[in-house]
Design a protein around this motif. Structure first.
Motif, mmCIF file in Angstrom:
data_model
loop_
_atom_site.group_PDB
_atom_site.id
_atom_site.type_symbol
_atom_site.label_atom_id
_atom_site.label_comp_id
_atom_site.label_asym_id
_atom_site.label_seq_id
_atom_site.Cartn_x
_atom_site.Cartn_y
_atom_site.Cartn_z
ATOM 1 N N ASP A 165 0.795 -1.228 0.000
ATOM 2 C CA ASP A 165 0.000 0.000 0.000
ATOM 3 C C ASP A 165 0.830 1.282 0.000
ATOM 4 O O ASP A 165 0.412 2.292 -0.568
ATOM 5 C CB ASP A 165 -0.961 0.017 1.195
ATOM 6 C CG ASP A 165 -2.249 -0.737 0.900
ATOM 7 O OD1 ASP A 165 -2.436 -1.154 -0.262
ATOM 8 O OD2 ASP A 165 -3.070 -0.922 1.824
ATOM 9 N N ASP A 166 1.985 1.260 0.643
ATOM 10 C CA ASP A 166 2.799 2.475 0.734
ATOM 11 C C ASP A 166 3.720 2.673 -0.462
ATOM 12 O O ASP A 166 4.441 3.672 -0.527
ATOM 13 C CB ASP A 166 3.651 2.448 2.014
ATOM 14 C CG ASP A 166 2.799 2.528 3.274
ATOM 15 O OD1 ASP A 166 1.725 3.140 3.211
ATOM 16 O OD2 ASP A 166 3.211 1.976 4.312
ATOM 17 N N ASP A 227 2.472 9.672 -1.805
ATOM 18 C CA ASP A 227 2.162 9.072 -0.515
ATOM 19 C C ASP A 227 1.106 7.983 -0.672
ATOM 20 O O ASP A 227 -0.025 8.270 -1.064
ATOM 21 C CB ASP A 227 1.672 10.166 0.450
ATOM 22 C CG ASP A 227 1.398 9.640 1.847
ATOM 23 O OD1 ASP A 227 2.041 8.645 2.251
ATOM 24 O OD2 ASP A 227 0.532 10.208 2.543
ATOM 25 N N SER A 228 1.471 6.740 -0.384
ATOM 26 C CA SER A 228 0.531 5.599 -0.411
ATOM 27 C C SER A 228 -0.215 5.513 -1.743
ATOM 28 O O SER A 228 -1.440 5.349 -1.775
ATOM 29 C CB SER A 228 -0.456 5.697 0.757
ATOM 30 O OG SER A 228 0.221 5.717 1.994
ATOM 31 N N SER A 231 -2.168 2.119 -2.549
ATOM 32 C CA SER A 231 -3.358 1.867 -1.731
ATOM 33 C C SER A 231 -4.629 2.379 -2.399
ATOM 34 O O SER A 231 -5.727 1.862 -2.151
ATOM 35 C CB SER A 231 -3.210 2.502 -0.346
ATOM 36 O OG SER A 231 -3.220 3.916 -0.436
#
Length: 418
Positions: A165-166, A227-228, A231
């Motif tokens: 996810d990251d 960022d992520s 995800s």
């Protein structure tokens, strides 16, 4: 008749479940019946006072451990040895950030738990003071829903997390059936994703593209960093289908075309082992814009992975070395994605997942221009087409995340009840 009316009244006030358990006497006194009804409702209100709200001891012990680890990591941020080592500092900050949200929610839950205990104690000590008892009851009624909300948040935050996810991602959009219209549709998807990426504050770079003859793209690959990223964008992987009248259609007939989106988490050589003997690399001139260098010097790279047959051409960079690095990076991502898809398919099969396979062969959405509708087949839900074209796909992604969390919670509940 009086019996049936009062039965209906009780059913409405008490709810459908209690309606079956409640039995009206054959002969009813209206006054006594209304008094009984009032007593039942008061009893229900008193019952809400003592409703159990707390998490179980095992869950609280686990959360206490997470909080202790979080506080230790916070202290380490002030350690000179950590501050002096940039890699270690980055690792400590990453570990701390992973538990920061759950610790914050748990702290709020503990605060509400103390307030609820105080309100219950006040209720017990109020004795015959009706005003004091009512004040304590109102306070409890206000706190309990907040505790419910915090408890649900904690359960969701503690659900198993996708290890990818990251990560940053590479998005591959490839035209499917439909000829030139499929190429144009692939270009439309590219425009939407670029807008969404920009709205999220992420950065993207086109690393490979094959333009269509009449516009759009036969295939295009983006490198997305932020960022992520995985995800959210992972929910866009699959087959996208469009139903509309192409610009080249003279009879006004609706055509159906498709495009495939693959979302590959970025990884490195530690995650994927590649034997140099399995790779065949050749160079060529890039051509097109870029000055004499790309037209006279062989800067483009054509890479073939023999075991899988994956072929990658990189022409975007102005140097052969950079194009080779991009090609290797993309190959690693593709190989990792293959293994990741196998693993996820096995896990979903075990779970009996109902939200789809997440594979690139799964039809996930249909875009109908005539009805101005975007249908997500995994959710069984329609969205306005304009919402998608304006790149407002956040709510669609959030709905998929919520459905996945709901399914994981259901699975967790079933395991606990066994």
């Amino acid at each position: 008749m009086a019996t049936s009316i009062l039965s209906l009244l009780f059913s409405t006030l008490l709810g459908s479940t209690d309606a079956f358990a409640f039995t009206c006497p054959t002969t009813l006194n209206p006054t006594s019946s209304l008094l009984s009804m009032r007593n039942v409702m008061q009893s229900r209100r008193r019952g809400s006072v003592v409703r159990k709200m707390a998490l179980d001891e095992q869950m609280e012990a686990r959360l206490d451990g997470i909080r202790r680890s979080f506080l230790m990591l916070t202290e380490r941020l002030g350690d000179p040895d950590v501050i002096g080592d940039s890699n270690l500092l980055r690792q400590v900050m990453r570990d701390r950030s992973q538990s920061e949200e759950v610790v914050g929610v748990y702290d709020e839950y503990c605060r509400l738990k103390e307030e609820l205990a105080g309100a219950k104690e006040l209720f017990q000590e109020a004795g015959d003071d009706a005003d004091m008892r009512e004040m304590a009851r109102e306070e409890m009624k206000e706190i309990e829903p907040q505790m419910d909300e915090m408890e649900n948040k904690i359960k969701i935050l503690l659900l198993p997390k996708d290890p990818n996810d990251d990560r940053n991602v590479m998005i591959e959009i490839r035209a499917g059936t439909g000829g030139s219209e499929a190429n144009i549709f692939a270009g439309d998807l590219l425009d939407v994703y670029r807008k969404f990426i920009s709205s999220e504050g992420w950065k993207c770079q086109m690393i490979e593209s094959s333009p269509g003859d009449d516009g759009g793209y036969k295939s295009v690959i983006l490198d997305v960093k932020g960022d992520s990223v995985y995800s959210k964008l992972k929910w866009e992987a699959g087959v996208h289908r469009v139903q509309r009248v192409p610009a080249t259609e003279s009879q006004g007939r609706v055509h159906t075309s498709t495009a495939t989106v693959a979302v590959m988490p970025e990884c490195d050589e530690v995650d994927v082992k590649i034997d140099p003997k399995d790779i065949e690399i050749s160079t060529m001139r890039s051509g097109g814009a870029g000055g004499q260098n790309v037209n006279k010097v062989e800067t483009a790279v054509d890479l073939i992975h023999k075991p899988t047959g994956i072929r990658i051409k990189c022409t975007q960079e102005r140097s052969q070395l950079k194009n080779k690095e991009q090609a290797m990076k993309l190959l690693i991502a593709k190989l990792y994605d293959i293994e990741n898809e196998k693993r996820e398919s096995e896990e979903r099969a075990k779970r009996g997942s109902q939200i789809g396979t997440g594979g690139r062969s799964e039809k996930i959405k249909t875009y109908n221009w005539k009805d101005s509708r975007c249908s997500d087949h995994r959710l069984g839900q329609n969205f306005p087409l304009s919402q998608f074209l304006n790149a407002n796909i956040g709510p669609m992604i959030d709905a998929m995340i919520a459905k996945d969390q709901e399914e994981k919670l259901r699975e967790l509940s079933e395991q606990t009840s066994r």
